[in-house]
Design a protein around this motif. Structure first.
Motif, PDB file in Angstrom:
ATOM      1  N   PHE A  34       0.861  -1.190   0.000  1.00 26.23           N
ATOM      2  CA  PHE A  34       0.000   0.000   0.000  1.00 26.23           C
ATOM      3  C   PHE A  34       0.892   1.233   0.000  1.00 26.23           C
ATOM      4  CE2 PHE A  34      -2.619  -3.378   1.482  1.00 26.23           C
ATOM      5  CZ  PHE A  34      -3.912  -3.064   1.106  1.00 26.23           C
ATOM      6  N   LEU A  38       0.560   1.887  -5.774  1.00 25.54           N
ATOM      7  CA  LEU A  38      -0.858   1.551  -5.729  1.00 25.54           C
ATOM      8  C   LEU A  38      -1.707   2.810  -5.924  1.00 25.54           C
ATOM      9  CD1 LEU A  38      -3.186  -0.441  -5.290  1.00 25.54           C
ATOM     10  CD2 LEU A  38      -2.909  -0.058  -2.815  1.00 25.54           C
ATOM     11  N   ALA A  39      -1.325   3.895  -5.272  1.00 24.94           N
ATOM     12  CA  ALA A  39      -2.059   5.159  -5.422  1.00 24.94           C
ATOM     13  C   ALA A  39      -2.043   5.612  -6.877  1.00 24.94           C
ATOM     14  CB  ALA A  39      -1.464   6.231  -4.512  1.00 24.94           C
ATOM     15  N   VAL A  42      -4.515   3.499  -8.904  1.00 28.29           N
ATOM     16  CA  VAL A  42      -5.898   3.933  -8.675  1.00 28.29           C
ATOM     17  C   VAL A  42      -6.188   5.222  -9.440  1.00 28.29           C
ATOM     18  CG1 VAL A  42      -7.514   4.767  -6.902  1.00 28.29           C
ATOM     19  CG2 VAL A  42      -6.184   2.673  -6.509  1.00 28.29           C
ATOM     20  N   VAL A  68      -8.201  -4.726  -7.301  1.00 24.96           N
ATOM     21  CA  VAL A  68      -8.501  -3.305  -7.100  1.00 24.96           C
ATOM     22  C   VAL A  68      -9.603  -2.921  -8.082  1.00 24.96           C
ATOM     23  CG1 VAL A  68      -7.608  -0.938  -7.173  1.00 24.96           C
ATOM     24  CG2 VAL A  68      -6.065  -2.823  -6.579  1.00 24.96           C
ATOM     25  N   HIS A  84     -13.047   3.674  -4.296  1.00 20.37           N
ATOM     26  CA  HIS A  84     -12.217   2.565  -4.762  1.00 20.37           C
ATOM     27  C   HIS A  84     -12.153   1.522  -3.649  1.00 20.37           C
ATOM     28  CE1 HIS A  84      -9.362   4.852  -2.308  1.00 20.37           C
ATOM     29  NE2 HIS A  84      -8.741   3.684  -2.136  1.00 20.37           N
ATOM     30  N   VAL A  86      -9.584  -1.876  -2.468  1.00 20.65           N
ATOM     31  CA  VAL A  86      -8.405  -2.710  -2.641  1.00 20.65           C
ATOM     32  C   VAL A  86      -8.669  -4.026  -1.913  1.00 20.65           C
ATOM     33  CG1 VAL A  86      -5.929  -2.898  -2.206  1.00 20.65           C
ATOM     34  CG2 VAL A  86      -6.935  -0.658  -2.748  1.00 20.65           C
ATOM     35  N   THR A 126      -8.883   0.801   1.722  1.00 21.04           N
ATOM     36  CA  THR A 126      -8.579   1.986   0.928  1.00 21.04           C
ATOM     37  C   THR A 126      -7.162   1.847   0.387  1.00 21.04           C
ATOM     38  OG1 THR A 126      -7.606   3.239   2.740  1.00 21.04           O
ATOM     39  CG2 THR A 126     -10.016   3.406   2.453  1.00 21.04           C
ATOM     40  N   VAL A 127      -6.768   2.783  -0.434  1.00 19.51           N
ATOM     41  CA  VAL A 127      -5.429   2.796  -1.022  1.00 19.51           C
ATOM     42  C   VAL A 127      -4.349   2.953   0.053  1.00 19.51           C
ATOM     43  CG1 VAL A 127      -5.283   5.259  -1.533  1.00 19.51           C
ATOM     44  CG2 VAL A 127      -4.218   3.624  -3.076  1.00 19.51           C
ATOM     45  N   THR A 128      -4.729   3.451   1.228  1.00 23.73           N
ATOM     46  CA  THR A 128      -3.774   3.605   2.334  1.00 23.73           C
ATOM     47  C   THR A 128      -3.847   2.451   3.329  1.00 23.73           C
ATOM     48  OG1 THR A 128      -5.338   4.976   3.568  1.00 23.73           O
ATOM     49  CG2 THR A 128      -3.729   6.120   2.155  1.00 23.73           C
TER      50      THR A 128
END
Length: 179
Positions: A34, A38-39, A42, A68, A84, A86, A126-128
């Motif tokens: 992450f 990945l960000a 997205v 994703v 989004h 993941v 989430t992306v984080t």
């Protein structure tokens, strides 16, 4: 006041993967990192989805076999759902089973009446890396189920039977984008 960034504004539009590409029929791998990569994926997915005028996009639709997906989809009350997921997992699909028109960016210009549940609950991150639960009804529930199917290596014609399946596959084979 800090402004939120517009999804996809920093992303680049990637080519869509079309029906016939093996990545669409291969279950996607879980995301393990992450971070910025990945960000960026997205962001690219949002940019690609918007450029193609879609309401959802899974990573394998741009050739990335990762779990994703992104969405910007209304429900039946015209409430906009934007986000989004993941490593999403469809944990509940319930309610009425409705057959409705369903299309896909990987089968441009085609659609078929596809049965889906009217309610769906998806869990992921989430992306984080923060846990996330997304519940959808109506059209948005259809979108969530459709994108989860992509990550499991399915496209909507895999859910269609009989004459509707034969018709959509025949039209796909004759489409200008077919391989």
């Amino acid at each position: 006041m800090r402004q939120r960034s517009i999804p996809g504004a920093r992303g680049r539009v990637r080519p869509l993967t079309l029906l016939g590409d093996p990545v669409l029929h291969t279950p996607c791998e879980d995301v393990t990192g992450f971070g910025p990569q990945l960000a960026g994926l997205v962001e690219d997915m949002f940019a690609t989805m918007y450029a193609a005028r879609g309401v959802g996009l899974a990573a394998n639709q741009i050739g990335q076999g990762l779990r994703v997906f992104v969405y910007d989809c209304p429900d039946d009350e015209d409430v906009r759902h934007l986000g989004h997921l993941v490593n999403p997992r469809l944990v509940e699909a319930d309610g009425l089973v409705l057959r409705g028109p369903e299309g896909c960016l990987s089968l441009p210009g085609l659609e078929a009446g596809t049965e889906r549940y009217d309610e769906a609950l998806v869990e992921g991150f989430t992306v984080t890396g923060e846990p996330l639960r997304v519940r959808g009804t109506g059209w948005f529930a259809r979108c969530l189920q459709h994108e989860c199917d992509h990550l499991d290596g399915l496209v909507y014609p895999d859910r269609v039977t009989g004459v509707r399946r034969r018709r959509v596959l025949r039209r796909a084979a004759r489409a200008s984008w077919a391989r």
